[in-house]
Design an enzyme around this catalytic site. Structure first.
Site, PDB file in Angstrom:
ATOM      1  N   GLY A   7      37.101  44.992  56.143  1.00  0.00           N
ATOM      2  CA  GLY A   7      36.306  45.090  54.641  1.00  0.00           C
ATOM      3  C   GLY A   7      35.973  44.290  53.931  1.00  0.00           C
ATOM      4  N   GLY A  12      34.860  40.041  50.941  1.00  0.00           N
ATOM      5  CA  GLY A  12      35.214  39.840  52.251  1.00  0.00           C
ATOM      6  C   GLY A  12      33.652  38.926  52.976  1.00  0.00           C
ATOM      7  CE  LYS A  76      36.964  48.201  45.934  1.00  0.00           C
ATOM      8  NZ  LYS A  76      37.166  47.345  44.794  1.00  0.00           N
ATOM      9  CG  ASN A 102      42.212  42.438  43.417  1.00  0.00           C
ATOM     10  OD1 ASN A 102      42.181  41.199  43.274  1.00  0.00           O
ATOM     11  ND2 ASN A 102      40.921  42.986  42.939  1.00  0.00           N
ATOM     12  CE  LYS A 178      41.888  37.967  41.197  1.00  0.00           C
ATOM     13  NZ  LYS A 178      41.540  37.778  42.386  1.00  0.00           N
ATOM     14  CG  ASN A 182      43.437  41.131  38.571  1.00  0.00           C
ATOM     15  OD1 ASN A 182      41.407  40.599  38.081  1.00  0.00           O
ATOM     16  ND2 ASN A 182      43.363  40.739  40.111  1.00  0.00           N
ATOM     17  CG  ASN A 186      40.243  43.914  37.239  1.00  0.00           C
ATOM     18  OD1 ASN A 186      39.871  43.422  36.791  1.00  0.00           O
ATOM     19  ND2 ASN A 186      40.335  44.284  38.267  1.00  0.00           N
ATOM     20  CB  SER A 247      36.566  44.249  36.081  1.00  0.00           C
ATOM     21  OG  SER A 247      36.166  45.841  35.705  1.00  0.00           O
ATOM     22  CD  GLU A 260      41.526  46.396  44.835  1.00  0.00           C
ATOM     23  OE1 GLU A 260      42.127  46.261  45.972  1.00  0.00           O
ATOM     24  OE2 GLU A 260      40.753  45.630  44.258  1.00  0.00           O
TER      25      GLU A 260
END
Length: 303
Positions: A7, A12, A76, A102, A178, A182, A186, A247, A260
């Site tokens: 990914g 990545g 994802k 995430n 985390k 988000n 996000n 985001s 996501e």
């Protein structure tokens, strides 16, 4: 060491590029245009402190993980199951898989399908793909991982590549911390298409973010998760340390890609419902992003 990145998006490519620059053999597994650019010119790693073309291998096929001692899974959250199915036939028996994704349950989902230990990592980095073969780094870059037999080696590997790694006995709490960041940023960044620094200046925005955070903390507590640190201070610090960052959900919507959000605000919504905890702010944020995901791309607009 051979390291595969399953990914090869912004996250990545950043971590793959950093370890390749430190001398490791790295193969990026990603989309055709990106793979073609990396094969031709190497990965252009455009960071806050240096810019470099980093030669490495690239493939569009999951067979690229063959022979890798370490696999960084960076797909994802929506693609975890398909990535596991694609990787499974090619993973070396002793290969270690590290989830840099995430959400809080990706390592668990991957582990169930791969039949091997998958270690979760909490990622704090601001990056974006500026074009095929070009990853732009806006800030930070640290990882948090759980203790394991391999954690000392991972700390050294990443440290040698200029990536700080913290080992935490409460990695689930760190994953939730985390997730809460988000959930605060996000959807709002996606709906407004604003970077964090401008977003938080909007009238009433911090109140909405605070309400979303309090809902998340209530659900985490019901789940038996201890979220470390001062959560609201961490939320405010993101806008200061990543003011120009959009985001990942905002980037997905801008490109008319599926986001996501089901694994962010949607995850809190589902867990809250199961525990009998109301999460109306997270529900609205999740609903609005899903509505925006359903918009036709410009070429599909009716005449």
């Amino acid at each position: 060491m051979k390291i595969a990145v399953m990914g090869a998006g912004a996250v990545g490519c950043y971590y793959g590029g950093m370890v390749a620059r430190a001398g490791h053999e790295v193969v990026l597994i990603g989309r055709p245009a990106h793979v073609e650019a990396v094969r031709r010119d190497g990965l252009y790693l455009d960071t806050q402190t240096f810019q470099a073309h980093v030669p490495m291998q690239a493939s569009t096929d999951a067979s690229g993980v063959r022979g890798a001692a370490l696999v960084l899974c960076c797909v994802k959250s929506t693609d975890s199951e398909s990535a596991a199915a694609d990787m499974a036939p090619h993973l070396a028996p002793g290969a270690q898989v590290l989830s840099l994704q995430n959400g809080v349950d990706n390592a668990e989902r991957l582990q169930a399908l791969l039949g091997r230990e998958v270690a979760p990592a909490v990622v704090y980095v601001a990056t974006e793909m500026a074009g095929p073969g070009h990853v732009k780094h806006h800030g930070r870059g640290e990882l948090v991982i759980g203790p394991s037999a391999a954690s000392a080696n991972l700390v050294k590997l990443f440290a040698d590549a200029g990536v700080p790694v913290q080992v935490s006995d409460n990695v689930m709490g760190a994953l939730w911390a985390k997730l809460i960041l988000n959930c605060a940023y996000n959807a709002l960044s996606a709906i407004t298409q604003l970077p964090y620094g401008l977003l938080v200046q909007g009238q009433g925005v911090e109140d909405v973010m605070r309400d979303a955070v309090l809902e998340c903390l209530a659900v985490a507590q019901a789940e038996g998760v201890s979220v470390p640190g001062d959560t609201w201070d961490a939320v405010q610090r993101i806008a200061r340390t990543m003011p120009t960052q959009f985001s990942s959900t905002a980037q997905d919507l801008a490109r008319h890609k599926r986001s996501e959000i089901d694994h962010l605000n949607g995850y809190v919504l589902r867990k809250g419902a199961a525990r009998g905890i109301a999460t109306p702010v997270n529900r609205v944020l999740h609903t609005l992003v899903r509505l925006l995901e359903g918009r036709p791309a410009p070429a599909e607009q009716p005449v």
